[in-house]
Design a protein around this motif. Structure first.
Motif, PDB file in Angstrom:
ATOM      1  N   PRO A 138       0.805  -1.227   0.000  1.00 54.09           N
ATOM      2  CA  PRO A 138       0.000   0.000   0.000  1.00 54.09           C
ATOM      3  C   PRO A 138       0.836   1.274   0.000  1.00 54.09           C
ATOM      4  O   PRO A 138       0.333   2.335  -0.381  1.00 54.09           O
ATOM      5  CB  PRO A 138      -0.805  -0.098   1.305  1.00 54.09           C
ATOM      6  CG  PRO A 138      -0.762  -1.525   1.691  1.00 54.09           C
ATOM      7  CD  PRO A 138       0.534  -2.061   1.179  1.00 54.09           C
ATOM      8  N   VAL A 139       2.095   1.194   0.424  1.00 57.03           N
ATOM      9  CA  VAL A 139       2.939   2.389   0.510  1.00 57.03           C
ATOM     10  C   VAL A 139       4.009   2.420  -0.576  1.00 57.03           C
ATOM     11  O   VAL A 139       4.896   3.266  -0.553  1.00 57.03           O
ATOM     12  CB  VAL A 139       3.602   2.482   1.904  1.00 57.03           C
ATOM     13  CG1 VAL A 139       2.545   2.637   2.980  1.00 57.03           C
ATOM     14  CG2 VAL A 139       4.482   1.260   2.183  1.00 57.03           C
ATOM     15  N   GLY A 140       3.919   1.508  -1.548  1.00 54.73           N
ATOM     16  CA  GLY A 140       4.965   1.433  -2.559  1.00 54.73           C
ATOM     17  C   GLY A 140       4.952   2.574  -3.545  1.00 54.73           C
ATOM     18  O   GLY A 140       5.994   2.945  -4.082  1.00 54.73           O
ATOM     19  N   ASN A 141       3.775   3.135  -3.806  1.00 51.14           N
ATOM     20  CA  ASN A 141       3.671   4.244  -4.749  1.00 51.14           C
ATOM     21  C   ASN A 141       2.420   5.064  -4.418  1.00 51.14           C
ATOM     22  O   ASN A 141       1.543   4.615  -3.672  1.00 51.14           O
ATOM     23  CB  ASN A 141       3.638   3.739  -6.199  1.00 51.14           C
ATOM     24  CG  ASN A 141       2.582   2.678  -6.420  1.00 51.14           C
ATOM     25  OD1 ASN A 141       1.438   2.833  -6.017  1.00 51.14           O
ATOM     26  ND2 ASN A 141       2.961   1.570  -7.050  1.00 51.14           N
ATOM     27  N   PRO A 142       2.299   6.275  -4.965  1.00 51.55           N
ATOM     28  CA  PRO A 142       1.163   7.143  -4.613  1.00 51.55           C
ATOM     29  C   PRO A 142      -0.198   6.563  -4.980  1.00 51.55           C
ATOM     30  O   PRO A 142      -1.173   6.733  -4.242  1.00 51.55           O
ATOM     31  CB  PRO A 142       1.456   8.422  -5.413  1.00 51.55           C
ATOM     32  CG  PRO A 142       2.927   8.419  -5.631  1.00 51.55           C
ATOM     33  CD  PRO A 142       3.303   6.981  -5.783  1.00 51.55           C
ATOM     34  N   GLN A 143      -0.293   5.879  -6.141  1.00 50.45           N
ATOM     35  CA  GLN A 143      -1.601   5.353  -6.523  1.00 50.45           C
ATOM     36  C   GLN A 143      -2.072   4.262  -5.568  1.00 50.45           C
ATOM     37  O   GLN A 143      -3.267   4.150  -5.272  1.00 50.45           O
ATOM     38  CB  GLN A 143      -1.603   4.848  -7.978  1.00 50.45           C
ATOM     39  CG  GLN A 143      -0.718   3.663  -8.282  1.00 50.45           C
ATOM     40  CD  GLN A 143       0.664   4.088  -8.754  1.00 50.45           C
ATOM     41  OE1 GLN A 143       1.103   5.200  -8.485  1.00 50.45           O
ATOM     42  NE2 GLN A 143       1.342   3.210  -9.472  1.00 50.45           N
ATOM     43  N   ILE A 256      -0.923  20.914 -13.441  1.00 45.64           N
ATOM     44  CA  ILE A 256      -1.839  21.930 -13.979  1.00 45.64           C
ATOM     45  C   ILE A 256      -2.407  21.482 -15.319  1.00 45.64           C
ATOM     46  O   ILE A 256      -3.612  21.646 -15.593  1.00 45.64           O
ATOM     47  CB  ILE A 256      -1.112  23.282 -14.107  1.00 45.64           C
ATOM     48  CG1 ILE A 256      -0.788  23.825 -12.707  1.00 45.64           C
ATOM     49  CG2 ILE A 256      -1.963  24.288 -14.883  1.00 45.64           C
ATOM     50  CD1 ILE A 256      -0.003  25.120 -12.699  1.00 45.64           C
ATOM     51  N   ASP A 257      -1.578  20.888 -16.180  1.00 44.81           N
ATOM     52  CA  ASP A 257      -2.066  20.405 -17.476  1.00 44.81           C
ATOM     53  C   ASP A 257      -3.124  19.323 -17.304  1.00 44.81           C
ATOM     54  O   ASP A 257      -4.132  19.298 -18.023  1.00 44.81           O
ATOM     55  CB  ASP A 257      -0.901  19.872 -18.310  1.00 44.81           C
ATOM     56  CG  ASP A 257      -0.035  20.989 -18.881  1.00 44.81           C
ATOM     57  OD1 ASP A 257      -0.398  22.167 -18.699  1.00 44.81           O
ATOM     58  OD2 ASP A 257       1.008  20.684 -19.488  1.00 44.81           O
ATOM     59  N   VAL A 258      -2.911  18.408 -16.349  1.00 44.61           N
ATOM     60  CA  VAL A 258      -3.890  17.350 -16.091  1.00 44.61           C
ATOM     61  C   VAL A 258      -5.197  17.954 -15.580  1.00 44.61           C
ATOM     62  O   VAL A 258      -6.299  17.546 -15.988  1.00 44.61           O
ATOM     63  CB  VAL A 258      -3.330  16.333 -15.080  1.00 44.61           C
ATOM     64  CG1 VAL A 258      -4.432  15.399 -14.582  1.00 44.61           C
ATOM     65  CG2 VAL A 258      -2.203  15.529 -15.707  1.00 44.61           C
ATOM     66  N   PHE A 259      -5.091  18.940 -14.703  1.00 42.73           N
ATOM     67  CA  PHE A 259      -6.281  19.632 -14.189  1.00 42.73           C
ATOM     68  C   PHE A 259      -7.072  20.265 -15.334  1.00 42.73           C
ATOM     69  O   PHE A 259      -8.305  20.127 -15.404  1.00 42.73           O
ATOM     70  CB  PHE A 259      -5.850  20.697 -13.184  1.00 42.73           C
ATOM     71  CG  PHE A 259      -6.956  21.612 -12.735  1.00 42.73           C
ATOM     72  CD1 PHE A 259      -7.835  21.227 -11.727  1.00 42.73           C
ATOM     73  CD2 PHE A 259      -7.128  22.850 -13.322  1.00 42.73           C
ATOM     74  CE1 PHE A 259      -8.858  22.068 -11.319  1.00 42.73           C
ATOM     75  CE2 PHE A 259      -8.148  23.702 -12.918  1.00 42.73           C
ATOM     76  CZ  PHE A 259      -9.011  23.305 -11.917  1.00 42.73           C
ATOM     77  N   GLY A 288      -5.045   2.952 -20.427  1.00 46.85           N
ATOM     78  CA  GLY A 288      -4.919   3.952 -21.478  1.00 46.85           C
ATOM     79  C   GLY A 288      -4.825   5.362 -20.945  1.00 46.85           C
ATOM     80  O   GLY A 288      -4.017   6.172 -21.421  1.00 46.85           O
ATOM     81  N   LEU A 289      -5.627   5.667 -19.936  1.00 50.58           N
ATOM     82  CA  LEU A 289      -5.597   7.001 -19.337  1.00 50.58           C
ATOM     83  C   LEU A 289      -4.248   7.269 -18.670  1.00 50.58           C
ATOM     84  O   LEU A 289      -3.727   8.389 -18.718  1.00 50.58           O
ATOM     85  CB  LEU A 289      -6.730   7.118 -18.312  1.00 50.58           C
ATOM     86  CG  LEU A 289      -7.205   8.522 -17.918  1.00 50.58           C
ATOM     87  CD1 LEU A 289      -7.652   9.307 -19.141  1.00 50.58           C
ATOM     88  CD2 LEU A 289      -8.326   8.414 -16.890  1.00 50.58           C
ATOM     89  N   SER A 290      -3.670   6.229 -18.069  1.00 45.68           N
ATOM     90  CA  SER A 290      -2.351   6.378 -17.432  1.00 45.68           C
ATOM     91  C   SER A 290      -1.281   6.758 -18.443  1.00 45.68           C
ATOM     92  O   SER A 290      -0.343   7.487 -18.118  1.00 45.68           O
ATOM     93  CB  SER A 290      -1.959   5.078 -16.728  1.00 45.68           C
ATOM     94  OG  SER A 290      -2.854   4.767 -15.681  1.00 45.68           O
ATOM     95  N   PRO A 297      -2.711  10.670 -11.394  1.00 49.68           N
ATOM     96  CA  PRO A 297      -3.927  11.432 -11.724  1.00 49.68           C
ATOM     97  C   PRO A 297      -5.058  10.546 -12.234  1.00 49.68           C
ATOM     98  O   PRO A 297      -6.234  10.825 -11.957  1.00 49.68           O
ATOM     99  CB  PRO A 297      -3.446  12.401 -12.818  1.00 49.68           C
ATOM    100  CG  PRO A 297      -1.988  12.531 -12.605  1.00 49.68           C
ATOM    101  CD  PRO A 297      -1.538  11.190 -12.120  1.00 49.68           C
ATOM    102  N   SER A 298      -4.720   9.488 -12.976  1.00 47.68           N
ATOM    103  CA  SER A 298      -5.753   8.567 -13.452  1.00 47.68           C
ATOM    104  C   SER A 298      -6.477   7.913 -12.284  1.00 47.68           C
ATOM    105  O   SER A 298      -7.707   7.761 -12.296  1.00 47.68           O
ATOM    106  CB  SER A 298      -5.128   7.484 -14.339  1.00 47.68           C
ATOM    107  OG  SER A 298      -4.543   8.044 -15.484  1.00 47.68           O
ATOM    108  N   THR A 299      -5.723   7.528 -11.261  1.00 47.58           N
ATOM    109  CA  THR A 299      -6.326   6.925 -10.072  1.00 47.58           C
ATOM    110  C   THR A 299      -7.241   7.914  -9.367  1.00 47.58           C
ATOM    111  O   THR A 299      -8.350   7.565  -8.943  1.00 47.58           O
ATOM    112  CB  THR A 299      -5.228   6.438  -9.104  1.00 47.58           C
ATOM    113  OG1 THR A 299      -4.331   5.560  -9.800  1.00 47.58           O
ATOM    114  CG2 THR A 299      -5.830   5.701  -7.920  1.00 47.58           C
ATOM    115  N   ILE A 300      -6.781   9.158  -9.231  1.00 46.23           N
ATOM    116  CA  ILE A 300      -7.595  10.197  -8.590  1.00 46.23           C
ATOM    117  C   ILE A 300      -8.911  10.382  -9.343  1.00 46.23           C
ATOM    118  O   ILE A 300      -9.986  10.460  -8.742  1.00 46.23           O
ATOM    119  CB  ILE A 300      -6.819  11.524  -8.535  1.00 46.23           C
ATOM    120  CG1 ILE A 300      -5.585  11.382  -7.634  1.00 46.23           C
ATOM    121  CG2 ILE A 300      -7.713  12.656  -8.031  1.00 46.23           C
ATOM    122  CD1 ILE A 300      -4.664  12.590  -7.667  1.00 46.23           C
TER     123      ILE A 300
END
Length: 369
Positions: A138-143, A256-259, A288-290, A297-300
């Motif tokens: 669970p702590v290996g990466n942000p997603q 910002i670009d993703v937002f 694909g989104l990733s 950001p895709s996970t969010i």
């Protein structure tokens, strides 16, 4: 021209991201006061601290000493490559993927001083390894942190959920490493004189590193960053001057670009339909989104529409392979490699890894059902 300003002027990725933001601005439905909130400032602060600490260790000269010892210990390229890939994967499971790269990539670069090795290829495989290794915990990466915090699984249950794909991808990566690196003996340079290193700077950097990692766990990142910056400002100012500051602006521009992309009026109806997708559609969409906006950001975005299922967890982690934006760890590793050719060479390995992971991951999911 100052070193810092020169790095900004030469950063083509930063220029491209800024241009993309300017193009998206007129078409996005947002308020200007929302832009600061679009940036994950915790991530920016974490990267800033890690950049400082890694540069402190690098400037101390200890990586030269450690690199010389590694070269003496290993006799063949393949054995060294397998060791570095395993180390990257293991470190990423509990130190996160970016921390693992900040430790191993500078060490890998020092190996160039002692031998003739395919350094850029080795760094590419370290980037692939942290993507594969970090997905286990669970702590290996942000997603994974996001998925775990939105779900109800315990740590052990989360690890059990991710274990099949983690084991399979690591087995695949080890086989690819075996095939991609020669068994020939390492061509070593003359040892020459013993390498000197600055012990006080090394000790300071290690102590601050430990304190910084502890502060991350205690959610005191801002205070820890001030401590690190203050210590280097007073005791080792050259560390702050030699940091790749433009990398931080690259990440700010990416957020910002993703937002802006997520607030395009044209895409809003499609985002609303995500909750109606079946498992296969969600799997393909997450991967694909990733590739376009990165897996964090895709996970969010996807967690706003669907629950944190095993399909989503597997897909966004698999999405870290493939194109450069798939994972922020890819960008960190390749920026640190300091080789212009590494950018396209990375895709020679990452795109086949993505295709194989997509196919085998889906088949494995269906088999486990």
């Amino acid at each position: 021209m100052p070193i810092v300003l020169r790095s900004f002027m030469r950063d083509r990725i930063l220029h491209l991201l800024l241009l993309l933001g300017v193009i998206l601005l007129p078409f996005a439905d947002f308020r200007w006061q929302q832009l600061p909130g679009a940036v994950d400032w915790h991530t920016i602060m974490t990267l800033t601290g890690l950049l400082m600490l890694t540069k402190g260790l690098e400037n101390s000269g200890y990586f030269d000493v450690l690199g010389a010892r590694l070269i003496q210990r290993f006799q063949h390229e393949r054995a060294l490559a397998l060791f570095m890939v395993c180390a990257a994967a293991l470190l990423s499971t509990f130190l996160t993927n970016d921390v693992a790269l900040f430790i191993l990539v500078p060490l890998t670069l020092t190996l160039r001083k002692f031998s003739r090795l395919p350094i850029s290829r080795l760094i590419i495989f370290e980037a692939l390894a942290v993507n594969a290794g970090s997905l286990l915990t669970p702590v290996g990466n942000p997603q994974n942190i996001l998925l775990w915090s939105h779900g109800s699984l315990s740590v052990s249950a989360f690890i059990l959920q991710m274990l099949p794909i983690a084991a399979w991808l690591m087995l695949t990566l080890m086989a690819l490493t075996w095939w991609s690196f020669s068994p020939r003996a390492i061509q070593k340079h003359d040892a020459g004189q013993e390498h000197q290193w600055q012990k006080p700077l090394f000790i300071l950097s290690v102590v601050l590193y430990l304190l910084f990692v502890m502060a991350l766990e205690l959610k005191l990142t801002g205070w820890a960053l001030l401590l690190v910056a203050g210590c280097f400002l007073l005791l080792a100012r050259q560390v702050l001057i030699s940091i790749d500051w433009s990398l931080l602006l690259v990440f700010v521009a990416m957020f910002i670009d993703v937002f802006l992309l997520m607030h395009l009026s044209l895409l809003q109806p499609h985002f609303a339909a995500i909750g109606q997708l079946g498992e296969g559609g969600l799997y393909l969409l997450a991967i694909g989104l990733s590739q376009i906006i990165s897996n964090v950001p895709s996970t969010i975005l996807l967690l706003q529409k669907v629950p944190p299922s095993d399909v989503l967890a597997w897909a966004v982690n698999i999405g870290g392979f493939g194109l450069l934006p798939g994972s922020l760890a890819n960008l960190i590793a390749l920026r640190m490699a300091q080789d212009r050719r590494v950018w396209w060479r990375f895709h020679l390995f990452s795109l086949p890894m993505l295709a194989w992971s997509m196919l085998s991951g889906w088949l494995l999911l269906q088999w486990l059902r």
